[in-house]
Design a protein around this motif. Sequence first.
Motif, short mmCIF file in Angstrom:
data_model
loop_
_atom_site.label_atom_id
_atom_site.label_comp_id
_atom_site.label_asym_id
_atom_site.label_seq_id
_atom_site.Cartn_x
_atom_site.Cartn_y
_atom_site.Cartn_z
N ALA A 163 1.37 -13.80 8.29
CA ALA A 163 0.32 -12.92 8.81
C ALA A 163 0.49 -12.79 10.32
O ALA A 163 0.78 -13.76 11.02
N GLY A 164 0.34 -11.58 10.81
CA GLY A 164 0.45 -11.36 12.25
C GLY A 164 1.87 -11.22 12.75
O GLY A 164 2.09 -11.00 13.94
N ALA A 168 4.40 -8.89 11.95
CA ALA A 168 4.91 -7.66 11.34
C ALA A 168 6.37 -7.41 11.69
O ALA A 168 7.14 -6.90 10.86
N THR A 179 0.11 -19.80 11.05
CA THR A 179 -0.77 -18.68 11.40
C THR A 179 -2.23 -19.05 11.25
O THR A 179 -3.09 -18.37 11.81
N SER A 217 -5.71 -13.58 8.80
CA SER A 217 -6.13 -12.49 9.68
C SER A 217 -4.88 -11.74 10.15
O SER A 217 -3.80 -12.33 10.27
N ARG A 218 -5.01 -10.51 10.41
CA ARG A 218 -3.92 -9.64 10.87
C ARG A 218 -2.77 -9.59 9.85
O ARG A 218 -1.60 -9.58 10.20
N VAL A 219 -3.14 -9.60 8.56
CA VAL A 219 -2.10 -9.58 7.53
C VAL A 219 -1.77 -8.16 7.06
O VAL A 219 -0.74 -7.93 6.42
N ASP A 220 -2.60 -7.19 7.41
CA ASP A 220 -2.44 -5.85 6.84
C ASP A 220 -1.09 -5.21 7.19
O ASP A 220 -0.44 -4.60 6.34
N ASP A 221 -0.67 -5.34 8.44
CA ASP A 221 0.60 -4.73 8.83
C ASP A 221 1.77 -5.36 8.06
O ASP A 221 2.74 -4.68 7.71
N ARG A 224 -5.41 -5.77 -1.41
CA ARG A 224 -4.80 -4.92 -0.37
C ARG A 224 -3.40 -4.43 -0.70
O ARG A 224 -2.77 -3.79 0.13
#
Lengths: 248, 253
Positions: free
Chosen positions: A75-76, A78, A101, A105-109, A147
């Motif tokens: 995550a985070g 990218a 990590t 959090s910040r896993v979407d990218d 997601r």
Amino acid sequence: VIVDGNAYVGDWPYWRLPAVGEDDLLRTMDAHGIDVALITSTKALLVDALSGNAEVSAMARRHPDRLRPVAVIRAGAAAEAAQSRDTEPTACRLTPALDGTGGLSRVDDVLAHVVDMGVPLFLTARVVMNWGLPRYPVADLAPVVDRVGDLPVVLSGVNRVDFAAAADLAGRPNVYLETSCLQEFDAMPRAVQAFTSDRLLMGTGLLLQQASCGLVKVTDCDSLDPTDRERIAGGTAQRLFRIEDRNG
Amino acid sequence: VIVDAHTHMGVRHGWRHEVRTVLDHADALGVDAVICSHLASIFYSLDEGNRELGEAMRRHPDRLHGYVAVPSGRLGPAAPAAVAHYAERYGMVGVKIYSTPRVPAGADRLLSVAEPAMLPVVETATELGLPILAHATPHECAWLTARVPEARILMAHMGGTAIAHGDWTAAVDTAHDAQGIYLDTATSTVDAGMVEYAVSIVGAHRVIYGSDMPLLEPSVQLARITGADITAEERALILGGNAVRLFGLADAS
């Protein structure tokens, strides 16, 4: 065809492993009749995803009929995920308990890269069934499933503590379970009941775990019917990861 | 001879374990004899489970052996008295004690076996020649053997538990330093090299096969020993030879 859906290769700081490297990996697979293994780099898990992923990718290129690489993503990170595409992974693995990590959090990218690659995603609750090593609760991994659309997701390292949360996700047709940390009595029939054998993958956790333990719970399980046993031992993984039978 | 030195019967939180289940699985795996403790006496009643187990032993005298389970030393003189009583009445071959330092959630240390109240139980068992299967941390086992040096403590799960933080290396090292500590192989942890490390540090003569069935999958637990990289002689000791010697099962086996 016997497919180990959850194998590891590389050094390990927590105790002395009897077998560590590529040659040991192939020897161990041969000794236990494992035809193909999906391999994750312990270096990638613990310190350096880029070089670890590259190492298992190189191993897989040297032994394309035996080894399939799993790329560690974080995550985070990218940019790392983007570079992992170059290793042509068979699957990706997210291990938030161990990857520095601290969570998702910040896993979407990062997930966007995995979805774009179109390879299955391992969501790791624990790497091995050792009570002293970090665990990430399956219930906390669940939002990731929401997601990634219909991308196949493999819940990995689930034990009795997490099984109920894993079973709660079994209603989604893209969610699979690998078996390396299920050691409880009658765990296999319960897993079949929850997931069906079409979505169960045998994992041994070798070279971190003893391979024979991961195998017997499937191959020697009298309460599984032969079809279920064949699927869990390799058929499901063959289909999911597009693994051909080298024996034709 | 294969002896499974760690099995259970009884009911706990929805899990019902009949002695028939244990023996059927023993049959399927080629296990000749099992040593069993009753969940009711580990977690609830000094008498209820032990009595039920004793009666089951009478129905299966050739292959079902028993531990007198003691839920706590805090029950006072009744606890060591029960050890003597059930050993004499039913021929139970060991004692089972159990630390629950994390139960209930939030309590740091509700019941540890490493407390003075448990010493009369350990002393009585030792006087009677009964080994003690202790679901306890390496530190707790060392605490007991430091105070009752002649005690023979079989450390359940050899560190592969939540209460011991999975630290089987510490368990093996503790056994190395205390000759009265033996290591029970039953655990959900199947780390590569675990059994081999134990054999290399304490010797195969103090490593004893157990499955924890029917809580854990017995075929997996047997595979931990049959699949370990040890000699055939070491394997035979772990699978049965040591248990026969430690628990005095020679005649029964």
